[in-house]
Design an enzyme around this catalytic site. Structure first.
Site, PDB file in Angstrom:
ATOM      1  N   HIS A 188      42.652 143.277   8.242  1.00 40.01           N
ATOM      2  CA  HIS A 188      44.155 143.318   8.231  1.00 40.01           C
ATOM      3  C   HIS A 188      44.703 144.318   7.329  1.00 40.01           C
ATOM      4  O   HIS A 188      45.345 145.467   7.613  1.00 40.01           O
ATOM      5  CB  HIS A 188      44.794 142.001   8.377  1.00 40.01           C
ATOM      6  CG  HIS A 188      46.411 141.964   8.128  1.00 40.01           C
ATOM      7  ND1 HIS A 188      47.063 141.689   9.334  1.00 40.01           N
ATOM      8  CD2 HIS A 188      47.187 142.291   7.380  1.00 40.01           C
ATOM      9  CE1 HIS A 188      48.243 141.938   9.189  1.00 40.01           C
ATOM     10  NE2 HIS A 188      48.380 142.094   7.866  1.00 40.01           N
ATOM     11  N   GLU A 189      44.145 144.021   5.917  1.00 38.94           N
ATOM     12  CA  GLU A 189      45.009 145.068   5.006  1.00 38.94           C
ATOM     13  C   GLU A 189      44.357 146.205   5.221  1.00 38.94           C
ATOM     14  O   GLU A 189      45.091 147.342   4.514  1.00 38.94           O
ATOM     15  CB  GLU A 189      44.661 144.304   3.555  1.00 38.94           C
ATOM     16  CG  GLU A 189      44.986 142.932   3.402  1.00 38.94           C
ATOM     17  CD  GLU A 189      46.612 142.735   3.410  1.00 38.94           C
ATOM     18  OE1 GLU A 189      47.190 143.851   3.494  1.00 38.94           O
ATOM     19  OE2 GLU A 189      47.081 141.668   3.893  1.00 38.94           O
ATOM     20  N   GLU A 194      53.088 146.888   9.690  1.00 30.32           N
ATOM     21  CA  GLU A 194      52.535 145.829  10.491  1.00 30.32           C
ATOM     22  C   GLU A 194      51.688 146.086  11.575  1.00 30.32           C
ATOM     23  O   GLU A 194      50.627 145.457  11.940  1.00 30.32           O
ATOM     24  CB  GLU A 194      53.439 144.585  10.756  1.00 30.32           C
ATOM     25  CG  GLU A 194      53.527 143.553   9.688  1.00 30.32           C
ATOM     26  CD  GLU A 194      52.430 142.893   8.943  1.00 30.32           C
ATOM     27  OE1 GLU A 194      51.205 142.651   9.673  1.00 30.32           O
ATOM     28  OE2 GLU A 194      52.458 142.925   7.638  1.00 30.32           O
ATOM     29  N   HIS A 242      46.655 148.412   6.990  1.00 27.42           N
ATOM     30  CA  HIS A 242      47.866 148.834   5.950  1.00 27.42           C
ATOM     31  C   HIS A 242      47.108 150.139   5.188  1.00 27.42           C
ATOM     32  O   HIS A 242      47.821 151.100   5.088  1.00 27.42           O
ATOM     33  CB  HIS A 242      48.360 147.687   5.058  1.00 27.42           C
ATOM     34  CG  HIS A 242      49.149 146.500   5.916  1.00 27.42           C
ATOM     35  ND1 HIS A 242      50.287 147.046   6.567  1.00 27.42           N
ATOM     36  CD2 HIS A 242      48.812 145.339   5.508  1.00 27.42           C
ATOM     37  CE1 HIS A 242      50.928 145.764   6.908  1.00 27.42           C
ATOM     38  NE2 HIS A 242      50.206 144.829   6.578  1.00 27.42           N
TER      39      HIS A 242
END
Lengths: 495, 495
Positions: free
Chosen positions: B264-265, B294, B268
């Protein structure tokens, strides 16, 4: 209008400045411990921008006006000392144009960053090119400061790190050391060559070394709620008093090299952690000078850490962490950790040969800043002085010669003398503590350092910058700085 | 005088601002990952001081003058877009007095810091006291913004994170989700209850989990010369585009919880690392919005990371790191990592129940900021909505209820909707990429993500804030935001 309005305006400005210094301290720590290489340019620019801002705030016309007016106000002793420090910082900053502050900061970041890979590559030519930029700005800084102060360019830089210190005084102190140290060094080396020591058997895993370091820091009173231990290529103590960041580096072939680095930085850290919190944010709450800071780290590392009583106490911990070895037998262990071995690297030097490293750098940087030599002259001079002092050639060996230290990369000219001044202050302070605390040696052997640290807190830490260095050391020891305690210490320990 | 002098004055000011943001980003990262508790107060004050400075620079009268004059200058498309963003940031800042900026920053630091220990202690009363302070300043901010914009207080905060978004539009999008999600969730849970899955056998050592995370980051194109992976209680992506700091947290009982956090990160991070470097330091080089941010992380985590093709490819790496287990058999492994299990914790939620967590928070924070409820009303409302959506009671369980998130602690009201907007954008983007790249599924199965990442770079990353969100998403996918791709994605994967 109250009778200290101008003073209070100043305290608000310096409070604000200290908050920006906080961010600069943390971003600098991060640069040396955490930052990946790609962040270097942006970080350098961000830190330079902050330097410019701090310079603007410190040199603001209002600050000059408030300082002049506050000197007529009704201030108590502490406030007067704080005002003296504010005035010193303001005048120091006012001598430099903003453009120079920014250019110097950027050139320093660039040179330091490139040095990280140039040093292992032994790339003197690449390094020299960046260093020339740094020297250019440092000379310009020195010229401006010297004109205002009416002193030599180098003395003007020395004064930033070590208020009141001059090269004339350093020459006397260092001439004294030069008069007895070479002979002492020869005697010690000759004496130790008779020893037949058992070397510790490597490896010493990094994780275990770190555990031993943390445990020792705790014993030495490091407050882990207000600080950390990390890794960097060049060990240092950074951060802020509420959050002190110390670093070390590990070599799995070396038993205690990292640990003594940790003990050294813990000395710096305890000074920072015990600076006067009730004046936090004000100049008077800052450490007195770089030499006094070094005196605390060397007090911990050399006076305390390498004393037979402390070394003896280390053995059970070392054995617990690394298992037992013949090298850990008491007399062998103590002798092993008190070896005097002239070598190339300053940070690895024993305390007897250490002054040689410092005086060599002092002589070179003074000549460089005063314009008597150029950057290209450094390697030959380095080799000549290393040959003369320690009998070692550094021809072609830049990485272990004139490229070994971080200080010059960002223009820290004038810092090196602090190490040997610190060693002298440390010996003088330890001697005074020893007189004041009759059971000191016994307490150290028991691992009880409370009286010793209380003595440092009372005499050094709690005062911050309230007194001048000369006042501070005279109050603590009964006399101004003298090299004789350092000599007596070396002779007692090593002869 | 050139025809873009005012614009160039602005670029210099925003360049300077971006350098201060750099320091703020690193000091904030440090606060969450490295800082010992004793540093908290000083750090909070330092960051607040920097907020005030940034606010001063951004609201300077010259900036307003330059913006007005630059609008008459001869600017190209990129410059015009940059000027639009500068103007937006300037106007947003100008609505708030400096005293509010500082007070809000300080109250947020205090509340966040106390929350770190209050949450594990389930101390709602202690937390509520600090939160009330934060809410007071956020309401004041919302009131000032709303007056200027002519909208509701909550809409005014939403606009800071998500330009152009309104609660009216959110209500339509979320009403749509509410119309089909509860039934979908029931069906999926019923269907999965038929499965009999083999659970992975713990423990999964932290160090090994970290290795797997680093390896996966590398495969996903994370540039380690421009970023790091560390640990924090609440995973996040921080730092600056040249030095992106992502974090995760490890639980030795969980096989892939940390890894999916890392994926997930990394989404980003790749967005940040691929923002337009040639505009670095300018507002146009910043990420478009929190929902678009997001969308990138959920694109990586949910669209790509939990796809059967990607999960299948993970098995050899998981086996290599943790040894083989029956749970790693292909169909079991995929099903295990696509489980839908309504639970208390948003960050651990599957993608089907996730919108419930977000809509619940949106409804509560909107009522709170608009003054329809008070802080003391939160726990009961939370329980009521958790019961209605997921059938779970949070009575007395504050730590896993309304105290679980960091966002409100520092006044981040208006952020939560970004998560579900991001999930919708991610589904819409993945669908468009899938149409544009016919061999996509095959390439993913081969571990070749290059075409997919090129598509993201071309369509999202390289544009920074050049276009509005609506323009950006329409150019990339052929239409404005629609919830139907998200619904189709969930139905295809889980039914």
């Amino acid at each position: 209008m109250s009778n200290s309005d101008n003073y209070h305006q100043l305290t608000r400005t310096f409070q604000r400045l200290s908050r920006f210094s906080h961010l600069s301290a943390i971003a600098s720590w991060d640069m040396f411990t955490m930052m990946p290489p790609g962040g270097s340019k942006a970080r350098g620019e961000a830190l330079a921008e902050l330097s410019v801002l701090e310079h603007q705030l410190l040199t603001d016309a209002n600050v000059a006006k408030w300082i002049a007016a506050a000197q007529q106000e009704d201030l108590n002793d502490v406030e007067q000392a704080n005002l003296r420090e504010m005035s010193r910082l303001h005048h120091q900053a006012s001598l430099l144009p903003e453009s120079l502050v920014e250019a110097k900061s950027l050139a320093g970041s660039r040179c330091e960053h490139a040095w990280r890979s140039q040093r292992p590559a032994n790339d003197w030519e690449g390094f020299a090119e960046n260093l020339k930029e740094v020297v250019k700005y440092s000379r310009e800084e020195a010229r401006l400061r010297a004109e205002a102060k009416g002193c030599s360019p180098y003395d003007a830089l020395l004064d930033v790190f070590e208020p009141e210190m001059t090269s004339a005084r350093l020459d006397i102190l260092f001439a004294d050391i030069k008069s007895w140290l070479p002979e002492l060094l020869n005697k010690v080396v000759a004496k130790q060559s008779q020893q037949s020591l058992i070397a510790p058997t490597a490896p010493f895993p990094t994780a275990v070394q770190r555990e031993l370091g943390l445990e020792t820091m705790a014993q030495l009173g490091f407050d882990f709620t207000a600080g950390r231990l990390d890794i960097s290529a060049h060990p240092f103590c950074g951060g802020v008093p509420q959050d002190v960041r110390i670093t070390t580096r590990y070599d799995e072939n070396e038993l205690l090299s990292a640990l003594f680095g940790v003990i050294h930085e813990t000395g710096h850290a305890r000074y920072e952690q015990n600076l006067p919190q009730n004046w936090a944010g004000q100049p008077i709450a800052l450490a007195r000078s770089t030499a006094i800071h070094e005196s605390q780290s060397l007090f911990f590392e050399m006076q305390l850490g390498r004393s037979p009583a402390f070394l003896k106490r280390l053995i059970p911990a070392v054995t617990r962490h690394f298992g037992d070895q013949p090298a850990f037998e008491e007399s062998n262990f103590i002798a092993w950790n008190q070896q005097v071995k002239p070598g190339f690297i300053r940070v690895d030097a024993d305390e007897v040969s250490y002054p040689a490293h410092v005086i060599l750098r002092y002589e070179i940087e003074r000549a460089l800043i005063n314009g008597d030599i150029e950057v290209d002259d450094i390697p030959a001079l380095w080799n000549e002085k290393m040959q003369a002092w320690l009998g070692l050639s550094t021809i072609g060996n830049y990485r272990n010669g004139c490229m070994q230290d971080i200080h010059w990369t960002d223009g820290g000219f004038g810092y090196f003398p602090s190490y040997t001044l610190g060693a002298m202050y440390a010996a003088q302070l330890f001697s005074a503590a020893n007189r004041a605390l009759p059971d000191l040696n016994h307490a150290i052997a028991q691992g009880d350092f409370s009286a010793l640290f209380d003595w440092l807190r009372q005499n050094i830490w709690q005062h911050g910058s309230r007194f001048t260095t000369e006042q501070l050391i005279t109050q603590a020891t009964g006399e101004p700085l003298s090299s004789r305690y350092f000599r007596a210490h070396l002779e007692a320990r090593y002869l």
